[in-house]
Design a protein around this motif. Structure first.
Motif, PDB file in Angstrom:
ATOM      1  N   GLY A  17      -4.541  -1.021  -6.603  1.00 48.36           N
ATOM      2  CA  GLY A  17      -4.088  -0.695  -5.249  1.00 48.36           C
ATOM      3  C   GLY A  17      -2.962  -1.612  -4.798  1.00 48.36           C
ATOM      4  N   GLY A  18      -2.481  -1.389  -3.603  1.00 51.03           N
ATOM      5  CA  GLY A  18      -1.375  -2.187  -3.077  1.00 51.03           C
ATOM      6  C   GLY A  18      -1.787  -3.609  -2.745  1.00 51.03           C
TER       7      GLY A  18
ATOM      8  N   SER B  65      -8.815   5.878  -0.173  1.00 51.16           N
ATOM      9  CA  SER B  65      -7.599   6.049  -0.966  1.00 51.16           C
ATOM     10  C   SER B  65      -7.560   5.033  -2.094  1.00 51.16           C
ATOM     11  CB  SER B  65      -6.366   5.871  -0.068  1.00 51.16           C
ATOM     12  OG  SER B  65      -5.192   5.811  -0.844  1.00 51.16           O
ATOM     13  N   ILE B  66      -7.002   5.423  -3.237  1.00 51.37           N
ATOM     14  CA  ILE B  66      -6.865   4.457  -4.333  1.00 51.37           C
ATOM     15  C   ILE B  66      -5.712   3.490  -4.074  1.00 51.37           C
ATOM     16  CG2 ILE B  66      -7.823   6.006  -6.073  1.00 51.37           C
ATOM     17  CD1 ILE B  66      -4.946   6.497  -7.030  1.00 51.37           C
ATOM     18  N   ARG B  67      -4.953   3.742  -3.006  1.00 52.52           N
ATOM     19  CA  ARG B  67      -3.880   2.814  -2.642  1.00 52.52           C
ATOM     20  C   ARG B  67      -4.417   1.558  -1.939  1.00 52.52           C
ATOM     21  NH1 ARG B  67       1.033   6.166   0.142  1.00 52.52           N
ATOM     22  NH2 ARG B  67       1.760   7.291  -1.694  1.00 52.52           N
ATOM     23  N   SER B  68      -5.668   1.607  -1.532  1.00 49.41           N
ATOM     24  CA  SER B  68      -6.248   0.494  -0.783  1.00 49.41           C
ATOM     25  C   SER B  68      -6.185  -0.798  -1.595  1.00 49.41           C
ATOM     26  CB  SER B  68      -7.689   0.823  -0.422  1.00 49.41           C
ATOM     27  OG  SER B  68      -8.350  -0.330   0.053  1.00 49.41           O
ATOM     28  N   SER B  69      -5.973  -1.906  -0.948  1.00 46.27           N
ATOM     29  CA  SER B  69      -5.929  -3.206  -1.624  1.00 46.27           C
ATOM     30  C   SER B  69      -7.302  -3.583  -2.172  1.00 46.27           C
ATOM     31  CB  SER B  69      -5.436  -4.278  -0.655  1.00 46.27           C
ATOM     32  OG  SER B  69      -6.295  -4.340   0.468  1.00 46.27           O
ATOM     33  N   LEU B  70      -8.354  -2.884  -1.759  1.00 44.44           N
ATOM     34  CA  LEU B  70      -9.702  -3.162  -2.258  1.00 44.44           C
ATOM     35  C   LEU B  70      -9.940  -2.493  -3.608  1.00 44.44           C
ATOM     36  CD1 LEU B  70     -11.700  -2.657   1.068  1.00 44.44           C
ATOM     37  CD2 LEU B  70     -10.915  -4.789   0.059  1.00 44.44           C
TER      38      LEU B  70
ATOM     39  N   LYS C 127      -9.538  11.565  -1.610  1.00 44.26           N
ATOM     40  CA  LYS C 127     -10.578  10.529  -1.534  1.00 44.26           C
ATOM     41  C   LYS C 127     -11.094  10.236  -2.942  1.00 44.26           C
ATOM     42  CE  LYS C 127     -14.740   9.686   1.235  1.00 44.26           C
ATOM     43  NZ  LYS C 127     -14.183   8.532   1.965  1.00 44.26           N
ATOM     44  N   PRO C 128     -11.138   8.962  -3.378  1.00 44.44           N
ATOM     45  CA  PRO C 128     -11.476   8.655  -4.775  1.00 44.44           C
ATOM     46  C   PRO C 128     -12.905   9.035  -5.163  1.00 44.44           C
ATOM     47  CG  PRO C 128     -11.307   6.655  -3.482  1.00 44.44           C
ATOM     48  CD  PRO C 128     -10.801   7.745  -2.621  1.00 44.44           C
ATOM     49  N   PHE C 129     -13.843   8.938  -4.247  1.00 45.67           N
ATOM     50  CA  PHE C 129     -15.221   9.365  -4.515  1.00 45.67           C
ATOM     51  C   PHE C 129     -15.861   9.705  -3.176  1.00 45.67           C
ATOM     52  CE2 PHE C 129     -14.769   4.733  -4.867  1.00 45.67           C
ATOM     53  CZ  PHE C 129     -15.482   4.299  -3.753  1.00 45.67           C
ATOM     54  N   LYS C 130     -17.013  10.367  -3.258  1.00 43.25           N
ATOM     55  CA  LYS C 130     -17.621  10.864  -2.031  1.00 43.25           C
ATOM     56  C   LYS C 130     -18.053   9.708  -1.125  1.00 43.25           C
ATOM     57  CE  LYS C 130     -22.213  11.472  -4.049  1.00 43.25           C
ATOM     58  NZ  LYS C 130     -23.287  12.438  -4.338  1.00 43.25           N
ATOM     59  N   GLN C 131     -18.212  10.042   0.157  1.00 37.07           N
ATOM     60  CA  GLN C 131     -18.482   9.034   1.165  1.00 37.07           C
ATOM     61  C   GLN C 131     -19.834   8.355   0.945  1.00 37.07           C
ATOM     62  OE1 GLN C 131     -16.395   8.100   3.448  1.00 37.07           O
ATOM     63  NE2 GLN C 131     -17.442   7.328   5.258  1.00 37.07           N
ATOM     64  N   LYS C 132     -20.825   9.130   0.591  1.00 33.25           N
ATOM     65  CA  LYS C 132     -22.188   8.589   0.515  1.00 33.25           C
ATOM     66  C   LYS C 132     -22.823   8.870  -0.847  1.00 33.25           C
ATOM     67  CE  LYS C 132     -23.233   9.022   5.469  1.00 33.25           C
ATOM     68  NZ  LYS C 132     -23.550   7.615   5.714  1.00 33.25           N
ATOM     69  N   GLY C 133     -23.848   8.083  -1.175  1.00 34.77           N
ATOM     70  CA  GLY C 133     -24.672   8.377  -2.344  1.00 34.77           C
ATOM     71  C   GLY C 133     -24.244   7.686  -3.620  1.00 34.77           C
TER      72      GLY C 133
ATOM     73  N   ARG D 193       0.816  -1.210   0.000  1.00 31.26           N
ATOM     74  CA  ARG D 193       0.000   0.000   0.000  1.00 31.26           C
ATOM     75  C   ARG D 193       0.855   1.268   0.000  1.00 31.26           C
ATOM     76  NH1 ARG D 193      -5.580   0.988   3.017  1.00 31.26           N
ATOM     77  NH2 ARG D 193      -5.710   3.247   2.799  1.00 31.26           N
ATOM     78  N   SER D 194       1.968   1.226   0.721  1.00 30.91           N
ATOM     79  CA  SER D 194       2.818   2.414   0.818  1.00 30.91           C
ATOM     80  C   SER D 194       3.685   2.615  -0.424  1.00 30.91           C
ATOM     81  CB  SER D 194       3.719   2.309   2.054  1.00 30.91           C
ATOM     82  OG  SER D 194       4.563   1.183   1.935  1.00 30.91           O
ATOM     83  N   ASP D 195       3.766   1.587  -1.288  1.00 28.14           N
ATOM     84  CA  ASP D 195       4.609   1.699  -2.482  1.00 28.14           C
ATOM     85  C   ASP D 195       3.839   2.183  -3.711  1.00 28.14           C
ATOM     86  OD1 ASP D 195       6.766   0.598  -1.036  1.00 28.14           O
ATOM     87  OD2 ASP D 195       5.942  -1.407  -1.341  1.00 28.14           O
ATOM     88  N   VAL D 196       2.517   2.093  -3.669  1.00 28.23           N
ATOM     89  CA  VAL D 196       1.710   2.493  -4.820  1.00 28.23           C
ATOM     90  C   VAL D 196       1.601   4.015  -4.854  1.00 28.23           C
ATOM     91  CG1 VAL D 196      -0.556   2.325  -5.887  1.00 28.23           C
ATOM     92  CG2 VAL D 196       0.414   0.351  -4.716  1.00 28.23           C
TER      93      VAL D 196
END
Length: 205
Positions: free
Chosen positions: A86-87, A77-82, A63-69, A54-57
């Motif tokens: 992502g990492g 983060s787009i670094r998330s493994s999900l 924030k990639p998109f808004k929290q709700k809706g 995750r720290s290498d990506v």
């Protein structure tokens, strides 16, 4: 002490060699051989597999998109493994696979493999392996005596016999200074020069 038959260059019986190290069935230590073979194979691993965590990506500053809706699971983060791209979690990183082998264990393994080959009738001691360096001649010599597949061990690393064995499909050659327990296990027959065997045995004393 054990008696080993010594053959001449034509692989005919030429005498006996009394070893200064015991090579009986009781001297075979399977566990030591297994340990040395495992260490040999582990040492050959490159250990250079590497993925980005995750720290290498790169990226991930916002924030990639808004929290709700959006109907999607929240992401920070787009670094998330999900996230795609992502990492990677718990991925491989460069490491050394080298395993330490104690000198005493290495000696026991060499003694064991020599004893095993002798007891199985697969140890062929030749006074001097004479060769012109031609693979065909070496093949005819070894195959004619039923000694293939074979590991050929010479006393001199510049011996033409090593060049002759190099292209054999079921053979391999090495000088005694680079003797490998793993290679001896791998090949059914061990063809070794008398002086090379004496060098090996002297290391065990």
């Amino acid at each position: 002490m054990s008696d080993v038959t010594v053959l001449n260059a034509k692989l005919e019986e030429a005498g006996k060699l009394t070893t200064n190290v015991s090579l009986t069935a009781e001297d075979i230590n399977v566990a030591a051989v297994h340990q040395v073979v495992k260490a040999t194979l582990a040492g050959r691993r490159q250990g250079n597999a590497c993925v980005k965590g995750r720290s290498d990506v790169s990226g991930g500053g916002i924030k990639p998109f808004k929290q709700k809706g959006t109907g999607r699971a929240r992401q920070g983060s787009i670094r998330s493994s999900l996230m795609v791209g992502g990492g990677t979690v718990h991925g491989p990183s460069p490491r050394s696979y080298v395993q330490k082998v104690n000198k005493k264990m290495a000696k026991v393994a060499i003694q064991s493999i020599l004893a095993d080959k002798l007891q199985a009738g697969k140890l062929t001691v030749v006074d001097t392996i004479e060769s012109t360096g031609k693979t065909k001649e070496m093949y005819n010599l070894l195959n004619g005596k039923g000694l293939l597949p074979a590991l050929v061990v010479t006393a001199d690393k510049n011996s033409p016999a090593l060049r002759a064995v190099k292209n054999l499909q079921w053979g391999k050659g090495m000088a005694v200074e680079g003797f490998s327990v793993y290679e001896a296990v791998k090949f059914e027959n061990l063809v070794i020069e008398k002086s090379a065997l004496e060098t090996l045995l002297n290391k065990l004393v």
